[in-house]
Write a protein that holds these residues in place. Structure first.
Motif, PDB file in Angstrom:
ATOM      1  N   GLU A 173      -9.119  13.260  -6.627  1.00 59.48           N
ATOM      2  CA  GLU A 173      -8.969  14.066  -7.837  1.00 59.48           C
ATOM      3  C   GLU A 173      -9.119  13.221  -9.099  1.00 59.48           C
ATOM      4  OE1 GLU A 173      -5.098  15.788  -7.693  1.00 59.48           O
ATOM      5  OE2 GLU A 173      -5.467  16.917  -5.843  1.00 59.48           O
ATOM      6  N   PRO A 174      -9.713  13.783 -10.166  1.00 61.87           N
ATOM      7  CA  PRO A 174      -9.639  13.115 -11.466  1.00 61.87           C
ATOM      8  C   PRO A 174      -8.178  13.000 -11.893  1.00 61.87           C
ATOM      9  CG  PRO A 174     -11.207  14.933 -11.501  1.00 61.87           C
ATOM     10  CD  PRO A 174     -10.439  15.053 -10.224  1.00 61.87           C
ATOM     11  N   CYS A 175      -7.839  11.889 -12.532  1.00 66.08           N
ATOM     12  CA  CYS A 175      -6.450  11.657 -12.915  1.00 66.08           C
ATOM     13  C   CYS A 175      -6.057  12.537 -14.094  1.00 66.08           C
ATOM     14  CB  CYS A 175      -6.251  10.178 -13.274  1.00 66.08           C
ATOM     15  SG  CYS A 175      -4.541   9.770 -13.687  1.00 66.08           S
ATOM     16  N   ASP A 176      -4.866  13.117 -14.026  1.00 70.11           N
ATOM     17  CA  ASP A 176      -4.349  13.967 -15.099  1.00 70.11           C
ATOM     18  C   ASP A 176      -4.211  13.213 -16.416  1.00 70.11           C
ATOM     19  OD1 ASP A 176      -4.166  16.112 -13.391  1.00 70.11           O
ATOM     20  OD2 ASP A 176      -2.040  15.809 -12.936  1.00 70.11           O
ATOM     21  N   GLN A 177      -3.896  11.909 -16.333  1.00 69.35           N
ATOM     22  CA  GLN A 177      -3.528  11.177 -17.539  1.00 69.35           C
ATOM     23  C   GLN A 177      -4.414   9.968 -17.829  1.00 69.35           C
ATOM     24  OE1 GLN A 177       0.776  10.576 -17.961  1.00 69.35           O
ATOM     25  NE2 GLN A 177       1.107  12.004 -16.281  1.00 69.35           N
ATOM     26  N   ALA A 178      -5.475   9.780 -17.037  1.00 70.10           N
ATOM     27  CA  ALA A 178      -6.416   8.676 -17.267  1.00 70.10           C
ATOM     28  C   ALA A 178      -7.826   9.216 -17.059  1.00 70.10           C
ATOM     29  CB  ALA A 178      -6.128   7.505 -16.326  1.00 70.10           C
ATOM     30  N   PRO A 179      -8.557   9.504 -18.130  1.00 66.94           N
ATOM     31  CA  PRO A 179      -9.827  10.227 -18.017  1.00 66.94           C
ATOM     32  C   PRO A 179     -10.830   9.611 -17.054  1.00 66.94           C
ATOM     33  CG  PRO A 179      -9.153  10.041 -20.316  1.00 66.94           C
ATOM     34  CD  PRO A 179      -8.198   9.207 -19.534  1.00 66.94           C
ATOM     35  N   MET A 180     -10.851   8.282 -16.951  1.00 66.94           N
ATOM     36  CA  MET A 180     -11.835   7.634 -16.084  1.00 66.94           C
ATOM     37  C   MET A 180     -11.280   7.323 -14.706  1.00 66.94           C
ATOM     38  SD  MET A 180     -14.366   7.683 -18.058  1.00 66.94           S
ATOM     39  CE  MET A 180     -15.547   6.705 -17.119  1.00 66.94           C
ATOM     40  N   GLY A 181      -9.985   7.599 -14.480  1.00 74.66           N
ATOM     41  CA  GLY A 181      -9.354   7.220 -13.227  1.00 74.66           C
ATOM     42  C   GLY A 181      -9.241   8.369 -12.242  1.00 74.66           C
ATOM     43  N   ARG A 182      -8.664   8.080 -11.095  1.00 75.85           N
ATOM     44  CA  ARG A 182      -8.499   9.043 -10.011  1.00 75.85           C
ATOM     45  C   ARG A 182      -7.031   9.092  -9.595  1.00 75.85           C
ATOM     46  NH1 ARG A 182     -12.914  11.981  -9.834  1.00 75.85           N
ATOM     47  NH2 ARG A 182     -12.480  12.542  -7.654  1.00 75.85           N
ATOM     48  N   GLN A 183      -6.678  10.137  -8.873  1.00 73.49           N
ATOM     49  CA  GLN A 183      -5.312  10.266  -8.359  1.00 73.49           C
ATOM     50  C   GLN A 183      -5.349  10.868  -6.966  1.00 73.49           C
ATOM     51  OE1 GLN A 183      -3.550  12.943 -11.285  1.00 73.49           O
ATOM     52  NE2 GLN A 183      -4.123  14.755 -10.095  1.00 73.49           N
ATOM     53  N   TRP A 184      -4.390  10.447  -6.141  1.00 72.70           N
ATOM     54  CA  TRP A 184      -4.231  11.042  -4.815  1.00 72.70           C
ATOM     55  C   TRP A 184      -3.521  12.387  -4.931  1.00 72.70           C
ATOM     56  CZ3 TRP A 184      -7.175   8.816  -1.379  1.00 72.70           C
ATOM     57  CH2 TRP A 184      -7.512   7.464  -1.554  1.00 72.70           C
ATOM     58  N   PHE A 185      -2.631  12.482  -5.918  1.00 73.67           N
ATOM     59  CA  PHE A 185      -1.936  13.738  -6.207  1.00 73.67           C
ATOM     60  C   PHE A 185      -1.365  13.634  -7.617  1.00 73.67           C
ATOM     61  CE2 PHE A 185       0.914  10.894  -3.911  1.00 73.67           C
ATOM     62  CZ  PHE A 185       2.047  10.861  -4.709  1.00 73.67           C
ATOM     63  N   PRO A 186      -1.061  14.771  -8.274  1.00 72.00           N
ATOM     64  CA  PRO A 186      -0.505  14.707  -9.631  1.00 72.00           C
ATOM     65  C   PRO A 186       0.822  13.962  -9.657  1.00 72.00           C
ATOM     66  CG  PRO A 186      -1.249  16.921  -9.092  1.00 72.00           C
ATOM     67  CD  PRO A 186      -1.289  16.137  -7.816  1.00 72.00           C
ATOM     68  N   ARG A 212     -14.559  -6.259  13.691  1.00 74.64           N
ATOM     69  CA  ARG A 212     -13.544  -6.114  14.740  1.00 74.64           C
ATOM     70  C   ARG A 212     -12.298  -5.422  14.206  1.00 74.64           C
ATOM     71  NH1 ARG A 212     -11.745 -11.442  16.790  1.00 74.64           N
ATOM     72  NH2 ARG A 212     -10.586 -10.094  18.229  1.00 74.64           N
ATOM     73  N   HIS A 213     -12.158  -5.417  12.883  1.00 79.42           N
ATOM     74  CA  HIS A 213     -11.002  -4.793  12.244  1.00 79.42           C
ATOM     75  C   HIS A 213     -11.452  -4.086  10.978  1.00 79.42           C
ATOM     76  CE1 HIS A 213      -9.462  -8.683  14.071  1.00 79.42           C
ATOM     77  NE2 HIS A 213      -8.911  -7.743  14.838  1.00 79.42           N
ATOM     78  N   LEU A 214     -10.625  -3.142  10.520  1.00 79.92           N
ATOM     79  CA  LEU A 214     -10.878  -2.432   9.275  1.00 79.92           C
ATOM     80  C   LEU A 214      -9.611  -2.440   8.434  1.00 79.92           C
ATOM     81  CD1 LEU A 214     -12.571  -0.520   7.437  1.00 79.92           C
ATOM     82  CD2 LEU A 214     -11.637   1.388   8.790  1.00 79.92           C
ATOM     83  N   VAL A 215      -9.728  -2.887   7.184  1.00 78.66           N
ATOM     84  CA  VAL A 215      -8.635  -2.819   6.218  1.00 78.66           C
ATOM     85  C   VAL A 215      -9.042  -1.834   5.131  1.00 78.66           C
ATOM     86  CG1 VAL A 215      -7.341  -4.070   4.441  1.00 78.66           C
ATOM     87  CG2 VAL A 215      -7.741  -5.125   6.675  1.00 78.66           C
ATOM     88  N   VAL A 216      -8.230  -0.801   4.950  1.00 81.44           N
ATOM     89  CA  VAL A 216      -8.488   0.218   3.938  1.00 81.44           C
ATOM     90  C   VAL A 216      -7.496   0.034   2.801  1.00 81.44           C
ATOM     91  CG1 VAL A 216      -8.579   2.692   3.444  1.00 81.44           C
ATOM     92  CG2 VAL A 216      -9.407   1.819   5.646  1.00 81.44           C
ATOM     93  N   LEU A 217      -8.031  -0.145   1.598  1.00 83.80           N
ATOM     94  CA  LEU A 217      -7.240  -0.424   0.401  1.00 83.80           C
ATOM     95  C   LEU A 217      -7.133   0.853  -0.432  1.00 83.80           C
ATOM     96  CD1 LEU A 217      -9.371  -3.563  -0.198  1.00 83.80           C
ATOM     97  CD2 LEU A 217      -6.926  -3.748   0.235  1.00 83.80           C
ATOM     98  N   LEU A 218      -5.919   1.341  -0.619  1.00 83.75           N
ATOM     99  CA  LEU A 218      -5.679   2.602  -1.327  1.00 83.75           C
ATOM    100  C   LEU A 218      -5.124   2.297  -2.712  1.00 83.75           C
ATOM    101  CD1 LEU A 218      -4.078   4.587   1.631  1.00 83.75           C
ATOM    102  CD2 LEU A 218      -6.475   4.601   0.893  1.00 83.75           C
ATOM    103  N   HIS A 219      -5.892   2.662  -3.743  1.00 86.87           N
ATOM    104  CA  HIS A 219      -5.564   2.287  -5.118  1.00 86.87           C
ATOM    105  C   HIS A 219      -4.436   3.136  -5.704  1.00 86.87           C
ATOM    106  CE1 HIS A 219      -7.439   5.826  -6.999  1.00 86.87           C
ATOM    107  NE2 HIS A 219      -8.442   5.695  -6.129  1.00 86.87           N
ATOM    108  N   GLY A 220      -3.979   2.731  -6.873  1.00 88.99           N
ATOM    109  CA  GLY A 220      -2.892   3.418  -7.550  1.00 88.99           C
ATOM    110  C   GLY A 220      -3.360   4.532  -8.462  1.00 88.99           C
ATOM    111  N   TYR A 221      -2.402   5.209  -9.029  1.00 92.07           N
ATOM    112  CA  TYR A 221      -2.626   6.345  -9.928  1.00 92.07           C
ATOM    113  C   TYR A 221      -3.400   5.892 -11.166  1.00 92.07           C
ATOM    114  CZ  TYR A 221      -1.252  10.268 -13.000  1.00 92.07           C
ATOM    115  OH  TYR A 221      -1.229  11.339 -13.857  1.00 92.07           O
ATOM    116  N   GLY A 222      -4.489   6.611 -11.478  1.00 87.85           N
ATOM    117  CA  GLY A 222      -5.257   6.318 -12.671  1.00 87.85           C
ATOM    118  C   GLY A 222      -6.296   5.229 -12.505  1.00 87.85           C
ATOM    119  N   ALA A 223      -6.451   4.708 -11.290  1.00 85.50           N
ATOM    120  CA  ALA A 223      -7.450   3.664 -11.022  1.00 85.50           C
ATOM    121  C   ALA A 223      -8.549   4.265 -10.134  1.00 85.50           C
ATOM    122  CB  ALA A 223      -6.790   2.457 -10.366  1.00 85.50           C
ATOM    123  N   ASP A 224      -9.311   3.404  -9.477  1.00 89.97           N
ATOM    124  CA  ASP A 224     -10.270   3.852  -8.465  1.00 89.97           C
ATOM    125  C   ASP A 224     -10.484   2.709  -7.478  1.00 89.97           C
ATOM    126  OD1 ASP A 224     -12.081   2.032  -9.613  1.00 89.97           O
ATOM    127  OD2 ASP A 224     -13.161   3.581 -10.713  1.00 89.97           O
TER     128      ASP A 224
END
Length: 214
Positions: free
Chosen positions: A55-68, A16-28
């Motif tokens: 995007e792959p994170c600029d400063q965390a090889p295994m992490g992701r980023q929404w923007f640099p 009935r509802h959707l919660v979308v969780l947006l992670h931080g820089y360098g995580a996933d």
């Protein structure tokens, strides 16, 4: 199209509802999906999803980023959030369509860079969403908010007063900016908390979502 871990409704029935969780820089997405597991018994008719940033994170090889995010520059952050927004919007459109839900059934929860995305995307959705929870975040481009907001969902801001990454002044700057733009914003500062989410913040987030997801 981005994707990430999901949790179906604890009730076993349709969402009935959707919660979308947006992670931080360098995580996933795995970094925040446990919050959905923690909240699922309290929100039994809610589906949770935590997409991986594009995007792959600029400063965390295994992490992701929404923007640099090489430096804390407010203009660069505002540009980055704006450029990443269409990817988030496309994901939200797809998830809502797959569940047969609308923006009125949607809440966004973000941590750090993900909170910046939630605070930008949420008010600019094509129809008002149910609410936004920002943990250790920042309101990018506050001067454009009133003009660009389509809806004005309730907002909960939670921050630690010992945060060395995104100082708590970001919360104290966001509260009056949201109020000036016509948003109802609640806020909480956790004493001694650095860049993270504590038990009090989780409880406040769950209570907030239980109120707005009706």
């Amino acid at each position: 199209m981005i994707d990430g871990p999901r949790i179906p409704p604890a009730s076993g029935g349709p969402a009935r509802h959707l919660v979308v969780l947006l992670h931080g820089y360098g995580a996933d997405g795995n970094d925040l999906i446990d919050i959905g597991r923690h909240w699922a018994p309290l929100l039994p008719d809610t589906a949770f999803v935590s997409p991986n940033a594009p995007e792959p994170c600029d400063q965390a090889p295994m992490g992701r980023q929404w923007f640099p995010l090489s430096m804390i520059d407010m203009d660069l952050i505002a540009d980055g959030v704006r450029q990443a927004a269409p990817v988030v919007d496309a994901f939200l459109d797809s998830e809502l369509a797959s569940l047969g839900l609308t923006d009125a059934n949607l809440a966004l929860v973000g941590f750090s860079q993900g909170a910046m995305m939630a605070l930008h995307v949420g008010p600019r959705r094509p129809a008002p969403i149910a609410g936004i929870v920002s943990y250790s975040g920042m309101l990018a481009g506050p001067e454009r908010l009133a003009e660009e907001a389509v809806g004005k969902p309730p907002v909960l801001l939670v921050h630690g007063d010992a945060d060395p990454i995104v100082p708590v002044m970001a919360l104290h700057g966001a509260v009056p900016a949201l109020a000036e733009a016509g948003f109802a914003a609640e806020w909480h500062v956790s004493p001694g908390l650095e860049h993270g989410i504590d038990g009090a913040g989780l409880q406040l987030g769950a209570a907030f979502l239980r109120r707005v997801l009706v």
